[in-house]
Design an enzyme around this catalytic site. Structure first.
Site, mmCIF file in Angstrom:
data_model
loop_
_atom_site.group_PDB
_atom_site.id
_atom_site.type_symbol
_atom_site.label_atom_id
_atom_site.label_comp_id
_atom_site.label_asym_id
_atom_site.label_seq_id
_atom_site.Cartn_x
_atom_site.Cartn_y
_atom_site.Cartn_z
ATOM 1 N N CYS A 113 0.819 -1.221 0.000
ATOM 2 C CA CYS A 113 0.000 0.000 0.000
ATOM 3 C C CYS A 113 0.848 1.265 0.000
ATOM 4 O O CYS A 113 0.371 2.338 -0.374
ATOM 5 C CB CYS A 113 -0.938 -0.003 1.202
ATOM 6 N N HIS A 254 -3.839 6.863 3.234
ATOM 7 C CA HIS A 254 -4.144 5.577 2.594
ATOM 8 C C HIS A 254 -5.547 5.149 3.012
ATOM 9 O O HIS A 254 -5.922 5.247 4.181
ATOM 10 C CB HIS A 254 -3.103 4.535 3.025
ATOM 11 N N ASN A 284 -10.111 -0.737 -0.107
ATOM 12 C CA ASN A 284 -8.656 -0.578 -0.051
ATOM 13 C C ASN A 284 -8.064 -1.044 -1.386
ATOM 14 O O ASN A 284 -8.122 -2.228 -1.709
ATOM 15 C CB ASN A 284 -8.121 -1.425 1.111
HETATM 16 O O1 UT7 Z 1 -3.752 -1.659 3.570
HETATM 17 C C1 UT7 Z 1 -2.817 -2.296 4.377
HETATM 18 C C2 UT7 Z 1 -3.069 -2.109 5.798
HETATM 19 N N1 UT7 Z 1 -4.253 -2.818 6.185
HETATM 20 C C3 UT7 Z 1 -4.911 -2.392 7.216
HETATM 21 O O2 UT7 Z 1 -4.555 -1.388 7.757
HETATM 22 C C4 UT7 Z 1 -6.070 -3.224 7.699
HETATM 23 C C5 UT7 Z 1 -6.166 -3.073 9.168
HETATM 24 N N2 UT7 Z 1 -7.179 -3.869 9.799
HETATM 25 C C6 UT7 Z 1 -8.499 -3.625 9.744
HETATM 26 O O3 UT7 Z 1 -8.943 -2.787 8.993
HETATM 27 C C7 UT7 Z 1 -9.381 -4.349 10.728
HETATM 28 O O4 UT7 Z 1 -8.576 -5.060 11.635
HETATM 29 C C8 UT7 Z 1 -10.396 -5.324 10.074
HETATM 30 C C9 UT7 Z 1 -11.480 -4.536 9.356
HETATM 31 C C10 UT7 Z 1 -9.699 -6.238 9.098
HETATM 32 C C11 UT7 Z 1 -11.069 -6.168 11.143
HETATM 33 O O5 UT7 Z 1 -11.691 -5.345 12.124
HETATM 34 P P1 UT7 Z 1 -11.433 -5.578 13.687
HETATM 35 O O6 UT7 Z 1 -12.253 -4.613 14.383
HETATM 36 O O7 UT7 Z 1 -9.946 -5.557 13.896
HETATM 37 O O8 UT7 Z 1 -12.032 -7.025 13.887
HETATM 38 P P2 UT7 Z 1 -11.331 -8.366 14.409
HETATM 39 O O9 UT7 Z 1 -10.405 -8.913 13.373
HETATM 40 O O10 UT7 Z 1 -10.783 -8.147 15.788
HETATM 41 O O11 UT7 Z 1 -12.576 -9.321 14.511
HETATM 42 C C12 UT7 Z 1 -13.671 -9.071 15.411
HETATM 43 C C13 UT7 Z 1 -14.759 -10.102 15.174
HETATM 44 C C14 UT7 Z 1 -14.259 -11.554 15.157
HETATM 45 O O12 UT7 Z 1 -15.225 -12.354 15.769
HETATM 46 P P3 UT7 Z 1 -15.067 -12.817 17.285
HETATM 47 O O13 UT7 Z 1 -13.772 -13.578 17.360
HETATM 48 O O14 UT7 Z 1 -15.059 -11.553 18.102
HETATM 49 O O15 UT7 Z 1 -16.283 -13.658 17.509
HETATM 50 C C15 UT7 Z 1 -14.176 -11.863 13.680
HETATM 51 O O16 UT7 Z 1 -14.328 -13.248 13.415
HETATM 52 O O17 UT7 Z 1 -15.358 -9.883 13.882
HETATM 53 C C16 UT7 Z 1 -15.369 -11.109 13.135
HETATM 54 N N3 UT7 Z 1 -15.250 -10.788 11.731
HETATM 55 C C17 UT7 Z 1 -16.318 -10.548 10.945
HETATM 56 N N4 UT7 Z 1 -17.641 -10.537 11.191
HETATM 57 C C18 UT7 Z 1 -18.469 -10.239 10.173
HETATM 58 C C19 UT7 Z 1 -14.122 -10.650 10.975
HETATM 59 N N5 UT7 Z 1 -14.440 -10.325 9.714
HETATM 60 C C20 UT7 Z 1 -15.798 -10.273 9.664
HETATM 61 C C21 UT7 Z 1 -16.716 -9.970 8.634
HETATM 62 N N6 UT7 Z 1 -18.026 -9.958 8.940
HETATM 63 N N7 UT7 Z 1 -16.319 -9.669 7.383
#
Ligand code: UT7
Length: 334
Positions: A113, A254, A284
């Site tokens: 990115c 970004h 993204n």
């Molecule tokens: O471009 C390069 C750099 N990239 C980034 O900067 C990306 C950075 N990361 C993010 O944007 C976020 O971490 C995400 C959007 C990918 C994820 O959001 P989060 O708030 O960090 O969620 P998490 O990974 O901690 O997951 C929370 C919950 C989990 O369930 P449990 O374990 O709490 O039951 C996941 O399984 O959300 C669940 N989950 C989803 N639920 C519905 C993960 N993806 C999804 C989904 N829909 N698509």
């Protein structure tokens, strides 16, 4: 000799993949995606529309807007992690051929990115050293080609697109790029990775069976590090150049996640008017994200000649980069 940000162009594929479409593909919801990322929809290239096609379209617009002929370009740097080929020829070489430029230095850079701002630092250095006069820099991705559309943690985030800019030599310091920071920390390499194909995992049945050709991300860890690193990096570049955040009309971060953009914008005490947000409609797009966002404010008439932009980005590697520069092209009038 100084380097100026001379023009901008972008190409956005027409096909839209909405959150509602994704609801039918994986266990997710429009509400979850919007709340956690700010993304509503993203663009997906057609099967026969590859990275170099999108890059070529964006580049032709940027060259035209700079008022140049294609023969004036003496270096092409393409930032992408979804090249046409792994790994030769470079996408920059394919783009040179598609634009119709012979005998030009052309190469790709891989900084995920952060690629477009890395390319900006390369262009600035080539021009300030006197080696080149007009450098075409591109950020282009067909990210859909490395996304596993059964993995809800990644498939909701990414989209396709391309942006390009011409960076030109100038002796007018007032229109020069002020500063570019670019850095990396390879100890976080496993935060964002496409394990194959490569020398670690050449193409094999195992690669196919285990889906090692798809992007893998430690999302939450990446998120936290992104906010911390970006906040420090943008504060540093502003302080080193004696510029205050209130004097930046266009903060172009970004476009990975609205929550990251908001956290960094708030840390800089930026108003909503200053912060450019396109993640809702494009998702993204990795290296294409920043030039696509600059093109958006350009084509909507918000970006005028001489106005300051602050760019900042973070991605696989891990890499990060920021830049402080005035827009040195003609205002939009097409
Ligand atoms: O471009 C390069 C750099 N990239 C980034 O900067 C990306 C950075 N990361 C993010 O944007 C976020 O971490 C995400 C959007 C990918 C994820 O959001 P989060 O708030 O960090 O969620 P998490 O990974 O901690 O997951 C929370 C919950 C989990 O369930 P449990 O374990 O709490 O039951 C996941 O399984 O959300 C669940 N989950 C989803 N639920 C519905 C993960 N993806 C999804 C989904 N829909 N698509």
């Amino acid at each position: 000799m100084y380097a100026k940000f001379h023009s901008i162009g972008a190409f956005v594929p027409s096909k839209i993949l909405s959150n509602e479409d994704l609801e039918k593909m994986v266990d997710t919801s429009d509400e979850w995606i919007l709340k956690r990322t700010g993304i509503k929809e993203r663009r997906i290239a057609d099967d026969d529309e590859v990275t170099s096609d999108m890059a070529t379209k964006a580049s032709n617009i940027a060259i035209k807007r700079a008022g140049l002929n294609k023969e004036d370009i003496d270096l092409i740097v393409c930032a992408t992690v979804t090249p046409d080929y792994f790994n030769m020829p470079s996408t920059a070489c394919v783009v040179a051929d598609k634009i119709g430029i012979k005998n030009v230095q052309a190469f790709d850079i891989s900084a995920a990115c952060s690629g477009f701002v890395y390319a900006l630092s390369v262009a600035k250095a080539f021009i300030e050293s006197g080696m080149k006069k007009h450098v075409l820099i591109i950020g282009a991705e067909k990210f859909s080609s490395i996304v596993d559309y059964t993995d809800r943690a990644t498939c909701i985030l990414f989209g396709d697109g391309a942006g390009a800019a011409v960076i030109s030599a100038t002796d007018n310091k007032d229109e020069a790029i002020i500063d570019v920071h670019a850095s990396a920390d390879g100890s976080y390499a496993d935060f964002l990775v496409t394990p194959a194909p490569g020398s670690v995992h050449p193409v094999s049945q195992k690669v196919i069976d285990e889906g090692l050709n798809f992007v893998q991300m430690k999302g939450n860890e990446t998120f936290k590090l992104a906010v911390k690193t970006l906040t420090k990096d943008v504060k540093d570049i502003l302080a080193e150049n004696n510029i205050e955040s209130k004097d930046i009309p266009h903060f172009v971060p970004h476009q990975a996640n609205y929550r990251i953009i908001k956290a960094v914008g708030d840390a800089l005490k930026m108003t909503e008017e200053q912060v450019v947000v396109t993640v809702g409609k494009y998702g993204n797009t990795s290296a294409a994200s920043i030039p696509m966002a600059i093109n958006d404010i350009y084509e909507s008439g918000r970006l005028k000649r001489g106005e300051l932009m602050l760019l900042d980005t973070f991605g696989g590697g891990l890499t990060w980069a920021s830049a402080l520069l005035p827009f040195a092209g003609d205002s939009f009038k097409e």
